[in-house]
Design a protein around this motif. Sequence first.
Motif, PDB file in Angstrom:
ATOM      1  N   ILE A 204      -4.315  -1.386  -7.497  1.00 10.57           N
ATOM      2  CA  ILE A 204      -4.948  -1.898  -6.277  1.00 10.57           C
ATOM      3  C   ILE A 204      -4.618  -3.380  -6.130  1.00 10.57           C
ATOM      4  O   ILE A 204      -4.659  -4.132  -7.105  1.00 10.57           O
ATOM      5  CB  ILE A 204      -6.485  -1.750  -6.319  1.00 10.57           C
ATOM      6  CG1 ILE A 204      -6.907  -0.280  -6.359  1.00 10.57           C
ATOM      7  CG2 ILE A 204      -7.129  -2.426  -5.111  1.00 10.57           C
ATOM      8  CD1 ILE A 204      -8.408  -0.074  -6.466  1.00 10.57           C
ATOM      9  N   SER A 205      -4.347  -3.791  -4.913  1.00  9.16           N
ATOM     10  CA  SER A 205      -4.182  -5.210  -4.594  1.00  9.16           C
ATOM     11  C   SER A 205      -5.154  -5.557  -3.468  1.00  9.16           C
ATOM     12  O   SER A 205      -5.256  -4.825  -2.484  1.00  9.16           O
ATOM     13  CB  SER A 205      -2.748  -5.508  -4.153  1.00  9.16           C
ATOM     14  OG  SER A 205      -2.607  -6.878  -3.845  1.00  9.16           O
TER      15      SER A 205
ATOM     16  N   GLY B  77       0.159  -3.621  -4.102  1.00  2.48           N
ATOM     17  CA  GLY B  77      -0.715  -2.454  -4.035  1.00  2.48           C
ATOM     18  C   GLY B  77      -0.006  -1.120  -4.051  1.00  2.48           C
ATOM     19  O   GLY B  77       0.088  -0.463  -3.026  1.00  2.48           O
TER      20      GLY B  77
ATOM     21  N   GLY C 284       0.792  -1.227   0.000  1.00  2.00           N
ATOM     22  CA  GLY C 284       0.000   0.000   0.000  1.00  2.00           C
ATOM     23  C   GLY C 284       0.818   1.267   0.000  1.00  2.00           C
ATOM     24  O   GLY C 284       0.900   1.955   1.006  1.00  2.00           O
TER      25      GLY C 284
ATOM     26  N   CYS D 161      -3.761  -0.957  -1.069  1.00  2.00           N
ATOM     27  CA  CYS D 161      -3.731  -2.378  -0.722  1.00  2.00           C
ATOM     28  C   CYS D 161      -4.743  -2.636   0.388  1.00  2.00           C
ATOM     29  O   CYS D 161      -4.779  -1.919   1.388  1.00  2.00           O
ATOM     30  CB  CYS D 161      -2.344  -2.813  -0.270  1.00  2.00           C
ATOM     31  SG  CYS D 161      -2.249  -4.590   0.055  1.00  2.00           S
TER      32      CYS D 161
ATOM     33  N   GLY E 164      -0.547  -5.968  -8.244  1.00  2.00           N
ATOM     34  CA  GLY E 164      -1.468  -4.844  -8.106  1.00  2.00           C
ATOM     35  C   GLY E 164      -0.825  -3.482  -8.092  1.00  2.00           C
ATOM     36  O   GLY E 164      -0.749  -2.852  -7.047  1.00  2.00           O
TER      37      GLY E 164
END
Length: 124
Positions: free
Chosen positions: A93-94, A64, A36, A68, A90
């Motif tokens: 986004i993940s 992400g 993230g 994330c 990702g």
Amino acid sequence: APSSGLIDGGGIYCDDSSPTIANCIIADSNADDGNGGGIYCTNSASPTIINCIFSNNSAGSSKGGGLCNNSSSPNVTNCIFINNTAYSWGGGISNLAGSSPVITNCIFSENYFKMRMFFFKILQ
């Protein structure tokens, strides 16, 4: 200003919380050794993310780049994800186990993950 997190959530870290994040630019943030780059959501976090731009964020060693989610379910509406990167999965986004995001009317452009490029080069 650019920001960096040592593990997860370079820009914003949401742990079992439900903030409203609206009309923001989340840019140039890095989760150097984690997930993230822009935002990391965990432990049933359910933020509402509206009208935001995720740009040039990076998850340096994992998932992400832009966002994330780990066992979390954000509502993401009218957002733009552009030029975010992740090491494994990702770029934009993940979503990890137990995540059920609702993503509505978003644009994804030029997001990528590096590991895919690595394998692609090996197989050619």
